[in-house]
Scaffold this active site. Sequence first.
Site, short mmCIF file in Angstrom:
data_model
loop_
_atom_site.label_atom_id
_atom_site.label_comp_id
_atom_site.label_asym_id
_atom_site.label_seq_id
_atom_site.Cartn_x
_atom_site.Cartn_y
_atom_site.Cartn_z
N GLU A 1 0.83 -1.21 0.00
CA GLU A 1 0.00 0.00 0.00
C GLU A 1 0.86 1.26 0.00
OE1 GLU A 1 -4.12 -1.42 2.16
OE2 GLU A 1 -2.30 -1.42 3.37
N GLU B 1 -3.89 -10.49 3.37
CA GLU B 1 -4.78 -10.26 4.52
C GLU B 1 -5.93 -11.26 4.59
OE1 GLU B 1 -3.00 -6.10 3.92
OE2 GLU B 1 -3.38 -7.91 2.76
#
Length: 286
Positions: A113, A133
Amino acid sequence: MSNDLIIEQSGDAMLLTLNRPQRRNALSMSLSAELVGAFEKARDATDINYLIIKGAGEHFCAGDDITEMPKWGNANDVMRRVRYYQHMANTLEELDKITIAAVDGMAVGGGLEITMACDFVIATERALWGMPEVDVGITPGWGGTTRMARLIGRRMTKEINLIGALHGARRAVDLTLWNRVVPIGALDAEVNHLLEVFRVKNHQAVRQLKFIINRGVECDLYTAQGFEALSGALSGAVNGAWQVPDADQGSGVVDFASKKGKWDQRRPLARNFWVDCPSMQTHPRE
């Protein structure tokens, strides 16, 4: 302040090194706070044109430190923390500097990210990336679905997030997620080469280009063209062609301060125009 983030400045470049190699530079709560502070410092600095982010040791960043997540608190606390991380990524993305992620080893989850909020990403051949995730039973919070979908489309974003696989650096380039893959050991040299290219450019033009591209991609075509048109006019102004015959050229501001000239000519005509109760709109100093 801990030693988890090393901040160095060389001329007009700021170098941030994530320094938790024993944890693959995972983003602890304290490291994240230091990153926010560094990004805000870079935002406010007028002597910095470039910001480079790298990781200490063999990895860029393994994402959020999941072992700390129980400390995040209840659902509302988690939402507040995610918003804080979104602020971190947004601040990085909106810097009026050229930002470069220099990636070696792993760049997953929050590490990926970070790269998506940078202008350029240069990675070594051994770099790995992904959004794992899903296998922890959580979802990304600050770019893994939003920025990614804008960079590589919804179909590939679903593949990356729903499966959770780790991919090689060359696939990131093929998907336009990253810019360039270089041999192991050539990362710093390639970053310096890119800086050399940019240092001879018109910095104002670079700042404008970054702004209109970032803003334009988020809106419809005609609105984006409006940004381009205004940027074109600003380019003309800063390059010397700023005097427009029917513009005030600064005199309106001067006349407002003295309450004379154009202000005294214009305001009496406009102050009560089409006002239902003129007496209520009378302000002698206005």
